[in-house]
Design an enzyme around this catalytic site. Structure first.
Site, short mmCIF file in Angstrom:
data_model
loop_
_atom_site.label_atom_id
_atom_site.label_comp_id
_atom_site.label_asym_id
_atom_site.label_seq_id
_atom_site.Cartn_x
_atom_site.Cartn_y
_atom_site.Cartn_z
N ALA A 78 -57.30 0.69 -2.78
CA ALA A 78 -57.89 -0.18 -3.80
C ALA A 78 -58.42 -1.43 -3.10
O ALA A 78 -57.67 -2.15 -2.45
CB ALA A 78 -56.83 -0.56 -4.85
N VAL A 131 -53.91 -1.51 -0.04
CA VAL A 131 -54.86 -2.60 -0.24
C VAL A 131 -55.94 -2.54 0.83
O VAL A 131 -55.66 -2.58 2.03
CB VAL A 131 -54.16 -3.97 -0.22
CG1 VAL A 131 -55.18 -5.09 -0.41
CG2 VAL A 131 -53.09 -4.04 -1.31
N LYS A 132 -57.17 -2.47 0.37
CA LYS A 132 -58.33 -2.32 1.26
C LYS A 132 -59.00 -3.68 1.44
O LYS A 132 -59.41 -4.31 0.48
CB LYS A 132 -59.29 -1.31 0.61
CG LYS A 132 -60.32 -0.69 1.49
CD LYS A 132 -61.05 0.39 0.68
CE LYS A 132 -62.13 1.07 1.46
NZ LYS A 132 -62.85 2.05 0.61
N VAL A 133 -59.07 -4.11 2.71
CA VAL A 133 -59.66 -5.42 3.02
C VAL A 133 -60.71 -5.27 4.12
O VAL A 133 -60.61 -4.36 4.95
CB VAL A 133 -58.59 -6.45 3.45
CG1 VAL A 133 -57.58 -6.68 2.35
CG2 VAL A 133 -57.88 -5.97 4.71
#
Length: 217
Positions: free
Chosen positions: A60, A86-88
């Site tokens: 996400a 968590v996609k950064v």
């Protein structure tokens, strides 16, 4: 190799899950918009819907570009479901966010990776995955598969636990090339995975079996 499907379409995710080889899902704001999903509440609900379909990790993506906002958004995303990763982005603030989130035992996927240097910093910060975008590199006359192989060799040499998640896969041959390069994960459209099943000799064999079966009746 793990297979992730790169989409926000729930029907395609269900179809990939039913195939029996799906290990996870990646998505991004562009894919969400393609499905007509708008507004924060709708996006968060959609992530939960995806997690309820698949058994593995679901990436996400944060929409923020500043460190403090990435942290806040990342913690909110991680709280949605245990499967959320968590996609950064692979930026200075993104690497700092990876370090913070990994320190909180939150899985991360460092995305928009286009160099071995970016992948190295993400791994040192504790990223669960790094996502080199091979298709976009190919579009600029740069060998995307060569980057996958370079990162895999680097991670193996230094014994990093970070997994190489090959992204921006355009077609079935990309998957085979990623296997040969040693990628841990391939995230791609469903049609690219289904393309692995296609072979004219299989079709000819089935047609011959059908003819022979008719002769026996």
């Amino acid at each position: 190799m793990k297979f992730f499907v790169d989409t926000a379409n729930l029907d395609q995710i269900r179809e990939a899950q039913d195939l029996g080889v799906l290990d996870g899902v990646t998505t991004n704001p562009s894919l969400m918009a393609k499905e007509g999903i708008k507004g924060k509440d709708a996006i968060l609900k959609h992530y939960i819907d995806i997690c309820n379909i698949v058994d593995g990790d679901v990436s996400a993506e944060v929409l923020s570009t500043e460190y403090a906002d990435m942290i806040k958004e990342g913690e909110e995303l991680a709280a949605l479901h245990p499967q959320i990763v968590v996609k950064v982005p692979a930026t200075k603030d993104g690497i700092k966010a990876v370090k913070y989130l990994s320190g909180k035992d939150i899985k991360t996927n460092c995305t928009l990776v286009f160099s071995a240097g970016q992948a190295l910093l993400a791994a040192k910060a504790g990223a669960t995955y790094v996502s080199p975008f091979i298709g976009r590199l190919d579009d600029t006359s740069t060998d995307g598969i060569a980057l996958i192989a370079q990162i895999v060799e680097m991670f193996n040499y230094y014994d990093f636990e970070t997994q190489v998640l090959a992204a921006s896969i355009r077609h079935t041959m990309h998957i085979i090339q990623c296997v040969e390069a040693g990628a841990d994960v391939a995230t791609c459209p469903l049609h690219a995975i289904e393309g692995l099943l296609k072979h004219p000799l299989t079709d000819l064999g089935l047609a011959q079996f059908a003819k022979d079966t008719q002769k026996m009746s």
